[in-house]
Scaffold this motif. Sequence first.
Motif, PDB file in Angstrom:
ATOM      1  N   LEU A   1      44.975  88.884  44.114  1.00 21.97           N
ATOM      2  CA  LEU A   1      45.001  87.493  43.673  1.00 21.97           C
ATOM      3  C   LEU A   1      45.287  86.643  44.896  1.00 21.97           C
ATOM      4  O   LEU A   1      46.245  86.898  45.624  1.00 21.97           O
ATOM      5  N   ALA A   2      44.445  85.652  45.122  1.00 20.04           N
ATOM      6  CA  ALA A   2      44.614  84.758  46.259  1.00 20.04           C
ATOM      7  C   ALA A   2      44.513  83.320  45.777  1.00 20.04           C
ATOM      8  O   ALA A   2      43.719  83.011  44.890  1.00 20.04           O
ATOM      9  N   ILE A   3      45.311  82.459  46.372  1.00 16.70           N
ATOM     10  CA  ILE A   3      45.271  81.022  46.083  1.00 16.70           C
ATOM     11  C   ILE A   3      44.731  80.344  47.333  1.00 16.70           C
ATOM     12  O   ILE A   3      45.149  80.654  48.450  1.00 16.70           O
ATOM     13  N   ARG A   4      43.801  79.421  47.132  1.00 18.59           N
ATOM     14  CA  ARG A   4      43.263  78.660  48.259  1.00 18.59           C
ATOM     15  C   ARG A   4      42.886  77.263  47.792  1.00 18.59           C
ATOM     16  O   ARG A   4      42.728  77.006  46.594  1.00 18.59           O
ATOM     17  N   ALA A   5      42.726  76.368  48.757  1.00 20.16           N
ATOM     18  CA  ALA A   5      42.273  75.019  48.450  1.00 20.16           C
ATOM     19  C   ALA A   5      40.825  75.078  47.967  1.00 20.16           C
ATOM     20  O   ALA A   5      40.009  75.811  48.526  1.00 20.16           O
ATOM     21  N   ALA A   6      40.530  74.334  46.930  1.00 17.25           N
ATOM     22  CA  ALA A   6      39.165  74.283  46.409  1.00 17.25           C
ATOM     23  C   ALA A   6      38.276  73.508  47.366  1.00 17.25           C
ATOM     24  O   ALA A   6      38.728  72.579  48.047  1.00 17.25           O
ATOM     25  N   GLN A   7      37.011  73.903  47.406  1.00 14.85           N
ATOM     26  CA  GLN A   7      36.026  73.259  48.269  1.00 14.85           C
ATOM     27  C   GLN A   7      34.883  72.724  47.408  1.00 14.85           C
ATOM     28  O   GLN A   7      34.736  73.103  46.246  1.00 14.85           O
ATOM     29  N   ALA A   8      34.068  71.879  47.988  1.00 14.71           N
ATOM     30  CA  ALA A   8      32.955  71.267  47.254  1.00 14.71           C
ATOM     31  C   ALA A   8      32.080  72.312  46.570  1.00 14.71           C
ATOM     32  O   ALA A   8      31.630  72.117  45.438  1.00 14.71           O
ATOM     33  N   ALA A   9      31.863  73.441  47.217  1.00 12.79           N
ATOM     34  CA  ALA A   9      31.000  74.485  46.660  1.00 12.79           C
ATOM     35  C   ALA A   9      31.590  75.132  45.404  1.00 12.79           C
ATOM     36  O   ALA A   9      30.875  75.806  44.664  1.00 12.79           O
ATOM     37  N   ASP A  10      32.871  74.898  45.135  1.00 12.86           N
ATOM     38  CA  ASP A  10      33.540  75.478  43.962  1.00 12.86           C
ATOM     39  C   ASP A  10      33.409  74.610  42.705  1.00 12.86           C
ATOM     40  O   ASP A  10      33.818  75.026  41.623  1.00 12.86           O
TER      41      ASP A  10
END
Length: 155
Positions: free
Chosen positions: A3-12
């Motif tokens: 499980l990883a948390i990351r900042a969302a990007q436009a492609a998401d």
Amino acid sequence: MTLAIRAAQAADAGALAGIYLACRREMPYAPLAHGDAAVHAWFADALLPAGDVWLAERDGEIAGFAACSERDGQFWLDQLYVAARHQGSGVGQALMEQILTGRPRACRLQVFQANAGARRFYEAHGFQLLSLGDGHDNEERCPDALYQWRPDTKE
């Protein structure tokens, strides 16, 4: 399983809108106020460009997301949705930790009163009920509840 948390990007945007729409369709007490195309456009053109959107990936699949904002001098958790197949697996917990860890001031959120599962989740994370509303301030016009978390109440 990772499980990883990351900042969302436009492609998401498409994946996040899909999770949101699927989750909201499971809420018969709060019908959607906008169609699918408008929701997808809002994610792509407004929510993600505004920033402060986090997503959780489980084994490379987007499993959930949280979106925050600053309004009226308050920090708000505006959205927290976990895909049905990932609910109960720690995704919501991980997103909540991302948002609250190290936060020096309060966080507020609104939730539909009828969403008992979400209310239990927020209360278990130290959010306290401030007030109940009749829904006149939300697009769905459904009764809501205002909660607040303070750094000293986190368990």
